[in-house]
Design an enzyme around this catalytic site. Structure first.
Site, PDB file in Angstrom:
ATOM      1  N   HIS A 181      18.617   4.066  -7.320  1.00  0.00           N
ATOM      2  CA  HIS A 181      19.971   4.629  -7.297  1.00  0.00           C
ATOM      3  C   HIS A 181      20.881   3.973  -8.333  1.00  0.00           C
ATOM      4  CE1 HIS A 181      21.028   1.159  -4.582  1.00  0.00           C
ATOM      5  NE2 HIS A 181      22.184   1.286  -5.195  1.00  0.00           N
ATOM      6  N   ASP A 259      18.663  11.075   1.949  1.00  0.00           N
ATOM      7  CA  ASP A 259      17.629  11.505   2.877  1.00  0.00           C
ATOM      8  C   ASP A 259      16.642  10.365   3.038  1.00  0.00           C
ATOM      9  OD1 ASP A 259      16.122  14.793   3.197  1.00  0.00           O
ATOM     10  OD2 ASP A 259      16.019  13.049   4.510  1.00  0.00           O
ATOM     11  N   SER A 335      22.868  -4.603  -5.202  1.00  0.00           N
ATOM     12  CA  SER A 335      21.802  -3.604  -5.106  1.00  0.00           C
ATOM     13  C   SER A 335      20.848  -3.708  -6.287  1.00  0.00           C
ATOM     14  CB  SER A 335      22.403  -2.203  -5.072  1.00  0.00           C
ATOM     15  OG  SER A 335      23.162  -2.000  -3.908  1.00  0.00           O
TER      16      SER A 335
END
Length: 402
Positions: A181, A259, A335
């Site tokens: 991401h 998801d 992250s």
């Protein structure tokens, strides 16, 4: 050196960390890396894709309505599903986008049997409402690493910063492991992904510094004991190296960032030139109960401590076949950090750190009127190990043991 920002508490924290990170006495019960044969994931066909779309701004937050219970009920992917999920896109620095199909060999689905899997029908998978929240659980347990003598030494020196705002970990002479991401939101590439740069902390100037050639923390910086020295606030800056290409698994792109595709929230960057630093090896993620103290750790560049490298460790929580849940304190910017563990390598007769996961981010789930918080890391499974190792090595022969 570690610092939580309070000079009066530094000595006690220093002592605590020294005791926590002291090398354990070797015995038959010590946590050991278990060498295992891994399957082979080989590229089969590569095709050019239409030029990618880039977002006007980088969206570096991951949300998922699927909590641990949801993942437990998710059906196990078939062999053909896995081929589709492990196919990958490659974004080149010249703007070219390619897609590569893969073949999987030597894979035994029984190796992935886990109570986290269920035969319940996919339609019964429960979704829940998600909202963002802070990423600090109670008292802030993070430690800023200060002083060039620590920042430039292994294992802290393997942490790097991405120009898109994430962190990454050196896993090869030219390769950086990070979260998918950080370069792709599940639908489009983020702004800056084509001209992606990787930042290495380096001193701003070479003025004389107090000599500290070895670490007070014997277990963490691998050099041996040394007299205590107070933390030094040396001026540091980032030196940037451009990425040549970026690999993103289709499991992330197909699944979408919102998801169950977060199981594939990992990417590998290849730099245009070698970084000349020691890198950390990749390892297949062991069960949490085999980790020393069930503890995981990682370092990254949290946004609320600008320009600082932040280290943390915490107890590993619930685990799924592809995900590890924990409550390590973290803020945006961390992250993409490599989650690693230190265990005994019986073959080499030494303690060794390996990257066993990628920190994905924070998840706040409301389900049946109950709110729960998680920090999520993507585990390096045998199949993911085979894929990432091939990206790094360029052959499967050097990727058969994880």
């Amino acid at each position: 050196m570690f610092s939580r920002g309070s000079p009066r508490r530094f000595t006690s924290i220093h002592t605590l960390l020294f005791l926590l990170l002291l090398p354990p006495v070797l015995s038959s019960s010590n946590p050991q890396w278990v060498v295992q044969r891994v399957p082979v994931v080989l590229p089969q066909q590569t095709e050019d894709r239409p030029p990618p779309q880039f977002l006007s701004s980088a969206h570096l937050n991951v949300t998922s309505p699927c909590d641990p219970e949801c993942h437990k009920r998710a059906p196990r992917p078939s062999y053909w599903d896995l081929r589709s999920l492990l196919a990958y896109e490659t974004l080149h620095s010249n703007g070219l986008l390619t897609e590569t199909a893969v073949g999987i060999y030597g894979y035994n689905p029984n190796d992935n049997t886990s109570p986290a899997y269920s035969s319940e029908a996919p339609g019964k998978t429960q979704r829940s409402h998600v909202r963002r929240k802070r990423q600090i659980f109670g008292h802030d347990g993070r430690f800023s690493i200060v002083g060039r003598d620590f920042l430039l030494k292994y294992p802290f020196s393997v942490a790097v910063k991405l120009s898109t705002g994430c962190s990454g970990t050196l896993v090869g002479d030219r390769h950086v492991l990070t979260a998918a991401h950080c370069v792709h939101d599940g639908k489009n590439y983020v702004k800056g992904a084509q001209k992606l740069r990787v930042g290495f902390l380096r001193p701003k100037q070479r003025e004389a510094q107090p000599s500290l050639t070895s670490s007070t923390f014997n277990n963490h910086v691998e050099d041996g004991p040394a007299p205590y020295s107070p933390p030094s606030n040396d001026k540091m800056k980032f030196q940037w190296i451009r990425a040549k290409r970026t690999h993103v698994p289709k499991g992330w792109i197909k699944g979408n960032a919102n998801d169950i595709g977060m199981d594939y929230d990992y990417a590998l960057l290849e730099l245009k030139k070698p970084h000349k630093r020691r890198h950390m090896k990749l390892g297949v993620s062991p069960p949490a109960q085999r980790l020393p103290g069930r503890r995981v750790q990682f370092s990254g560049f949290d946004n609320d401590r600008r320009g600082q490298l932040v280290y943390r460790f915490c107890r590993a929580g619930e685990e799924m076949p592809d995900l590890l849940y924990q409550h390590c304190d973290a803020q945006p910017g961390a992250s993409g950090s490599g989650v690693y563990a230190r265990m005994w390598d019986r073959r080499r007769r030494r303690w060794e750190r390996k990257v066993i996961g990628v920190f994905s981010g924070h998840q706040w789930v409301e389900q049946n009127g109950t709110s729960k918080e998680f920090n999520v890391a993507v585990r390096v499974t045998p199949l993911k190990y085979a894929q990432i190792c091939y990206w790094i090595k360029g052959n499967y022969v050097d990727c058969r043991e994880g």
